[in-house]
Design an enzyme around this catalytic site. Structure first.
Site, mmCIF file in Angstrom:
data_model
loop_
_atom_site.group_PDB
_atom_site.id
_atom_site.type_symbol
_atom_site.label_atom_id
_atom_site.label_comp_id
_atom_site.label_asym_id
_atom_site.label_seq_id
_atom_site.Cartn_x
_atom_site.Cartn_y
_atom_site.Cartn_z
ATOM 1 N N LYS A 283 -63.520 82.397 -51.776
ATOM 2 C CA LYS A 283 -64.530 83.416 -51.451
ATOM 3 C C LYS A 283 -65.804 83.230 -52.282
ATOM 4 O O LYS A 283 -66.895 83.555 -51.836
ATOM 5 C CB LYS A 283 -63.954 84.817 -51.707
ATOM 6 C CG LYS A 283 -62.802 85.187 -50.764
ATOM 7 C CD LYS A 283 -62.108 86.461 -51.222
ATOM 8 C CE LYS A 283 -60.951 86.847 -50.310
ATOM 9 N NZ LYS A 283 -60.193 88.008 -50.834
ATOM 10 N N TYR B 216 -59.801 91.944 -58.267
ATOM 11 C CA TYR B 216 -59.429 93.157 -57.506
ATOM 12 C C TYR B 216 -59.332 94.367 -58.426
ATOM 13 O O TYR B 216 -60.173 94.521 -59.312
ATOM 14 C CB TYR B 216 -58.115 92.925 -56.740
ATOM 15 C CG TYR B 216 -58.158 91.680 -55.905
ATOM 16 C CD1 TYR B 216 -59.124 91.534 -54.909
ATOM 17 C CD2 TYR B 216 -57.272 90.628 -56.094
ATOM 18 C CE1 TYR B 216 -59.186 90.388 -54.130
ATOM 19 C CE2 TYR B 216 -57.329 89.482 -55.315
ATOM 20 C CZ TYR B 216 -58.294 89.379 -54.345
ATOM 21 O OH TYR B 216 -58.353 88.252 -53.594
ATOM 22 N N SER C 166 -58.156 83.065 -52.280
ATOM 23 C CA SER C 166 -59.381 83.855 -52.496
ATOM 24 C C SER C 166 -60.382 83.216 -53.441
ATOM 25 O O SER C 166 -61.518 83.698 -53.531
ATOM 26 C CB SER C 166 -59.019 85.243 -53.017
ATOM 27 O OG SER C 166 -58.568 86.017 -51.953
ATOM 28 N N TYR D 267 -61.835 82.386 -41.614
ATOM 29 C CA TYR D 267 -61.438 82.924 -42.929
ATOM 30 C C TYR D 267 -60.087 82.361 -43.382
ATOM 31 O O TYR D 267 -59.925 81.933 -44.524
ATOM 32 C CB TYR D 267 -61.420 84.459 -42.846
ATOM 33 C CG TYR D 267 -60.813 85.140 -44.038
ATOM 34 C CD1 TYR D 267 -61.491 85.220 -45.245
ATOM 35 C CD2 TYR D 267 -59.534 85.699 -43.968
ATOM 36 C CE1 TYR D 267 -60.924 85.843 -46.353
ATOM 37 C CE2 TYR D 267 -58.964 86.323 -45.061
ATOM 38 C CZ TYR D 267 -59.661 86.387 -46.258
ATOM 39 O OH TYR D 267 -59.088 86.997 -47.346
ATOM 40 N N VAL E 9 -54.285 84.481 -54.206
ATOM 41 C CA VAL E 9 -52.843 84.741 -54.125
ATOM 42 C C VAL E 9 -52.001 83.458 -54.132
ATOM 43 O O VAL E 9 -50.778 83.527 -54.178
ATOM 44 C CB VAL E 9 -52.424 85.627 -52.917
ATOM 45 C CG1 VAL E 9 -52.909 87.045 -53.082
ATOM 46 C CG2 VAL E 9 -52.846 85.021 -51.606
HETATM 47 N N1 GLU Z 1 -55.799 84.673 -47.632
HETATM 48 C C1 GLU Z 1 -55.458 85.764 -48.493
HETATM 49 C C2 GLU Z 1 -55.525 87.073 -47.734
HETATM 50 O O1 GLU Z 1 -56.461 87.263 -47.045
HETATM 51 C C3 GLU Z 1 -56.399 85.798 -49.645
HETATM 52 C C4 GLU Z 1 -56.108 86.907 -50.623
HETATM 53 C C5 GLU Z 1 -56.119 86.418 -52.049
HETATM 54 O O2 GLU Z 1 -56.070 85.234 -52.311
HETATM 55 O O3 GLU Z 1 -56.152 87.269 -52.948
HETATM 56 O O4 GLU Z 1 -54.678 87.894 -47.820
#
Ligand code: GLU
Length: 311
Positions: A74, A246, A71, A198, A264
């Site tokens: 992002k 988050y 993430s 994604y 993650v």
């Molecule tokens: N590729 C992971 C997902 O979509 C990213 C989530 C993250 O890194 O927090 O679940």
């Protein structure tokens, strides 16, 4: 030490001590197990790299081991979208913290398909969809990768196709989110194309050295490549502070006091505007899905340096 003109040698010694302390503690948290490729990673690892305003990079631990940035990507996708189409994205994604888990679908129904922010999965899928519009996944991915490679001035940054495939096979919640978004008319591309893009974006791998260098553009460090406007850098920092961890964002802001974005894979990109860009990696996660020892390290670093967004 509470000095903004930090001495690189003192910082290096601190990072070595911090790294040794973390290895000794052994309180790693749990690796993400819903992506099989990530589940296989040894949680007992730690790395930290700090790119300073004077151009030096100070580092400790496993700082040359590539990890899945997940993430953290992002932030860079959003940078590309803001650069490409300005504020249009805000008609499709909000800018408020969600207070719910990174992969939650709950608010999406209540808020009729408009995700709360671009850093929860639903919002990131829409952001990726916006970058993809009118072209092939390869072109959109190449834009993100090129942005990152330019930001860290290293063309070896790559996507790990095994991680992307692994998430494609087991990413049922993200598949549900994409279909749900589509049902509200908030995806312009077929869900499988957006998701494929994604998952590949999340599967970019970098070392903490590379990620710290890349973050210089968001920190606005003097030597950083000029690929992001000052206003967009500020906007990214604001969103990282409010939404970057988050439902643990408030706690992270309280403990660390700097904008950050977690993934993650156990990575955290931390920004001390105008002073430093920091990348931390430790794959074991806490209950929010954020790096357990990464968060601890961020807190210790902020204390040592005195860096804070709040004066
Ligand atoms: N590729 C992971 C997902 O979509 C990213 C989530 C993250 O890194 O927090 O679940």
């Amino acid at each position: 030490m509470q000095d903004e003109r930090i001495d690189p040698a003192a910082l290096a010694a601190f990072l070595e001590r911090l790294s040794a302390e973390i290895l000794e503690r052994g309180d790693w948290g749990k690796v993400a197990d819903y992506i099989p490729e990530l589940a296989a990673i040894d949680p007992a690892q730690f790395a930290i790299s700090v790119a300073l305003a004077d151009g030096t990079l100070v580092s400790a631990g496993a700082d040359r081991v590539p990890f899945s940035i997940q993430s953290v990507s992002k932030v860079f996708t959003l940078a590309c979208v803001l650069g490409r189409q300005g504020g249009q994205i805000w008609q499709r994604v909000g800018r408020e913290p969600s207070g719910s888990r990174f992969d939650s679908i709950l608010l999406l129904e209540l808020e009729r398909g408009k995700p709360r922010n671009p850093f929860i999965n639903a919002g990131a899928i829409v952001t990726t969809d916006a970058l993809l519009e009118g072209r092939e996944p390869k072109a959109a991915l190449s834009e993100i990768l090129t942005f990152l490679q330019s930001a860290c001035e290293d063309v070896t940054v790559r996507i790990d196709p095994a991680v992307a495939r692994s998430e494609l096979e087991t990413g049922f919640r993200n598949i549900a989110l994409a279909n749900y978004l589509k049902s509200y008319g908030n995806l312009r591309n077929p869900p499988e194309l957006t998701l494929g893009t994604y998952f590949h974006q999340c599967a970019i791998e970098m070392t903490t050295r590379q990620l710290a260098q890349a973050g210089r553009v968001i920190a606005g460090l003097p030597g950083a490549p000029k690929i992001l406007s000052v206003m967009n850098a500020r906007r990214l920092n604001a969103l990282m502070m409010t939404c970057g961890h988050y439902d643990g964002s408030g706690d992270f802001a309280y403990r660390v006091g700097l904008p950050g974005k977690s993934g993650v894979g156990g990575g955290i990109l931390l920004i001390a505007p105008r002073r430093a860009s920091i990348a931390i990696w430790s794959p074991g996660l806490n209950g929010y899905g954020n790096s357990q020892m990464g968060t601890f390290a961020a807190e210790q670093l902020a204390r040592f340096t005195g860096w804070s967004s709040f004066g």
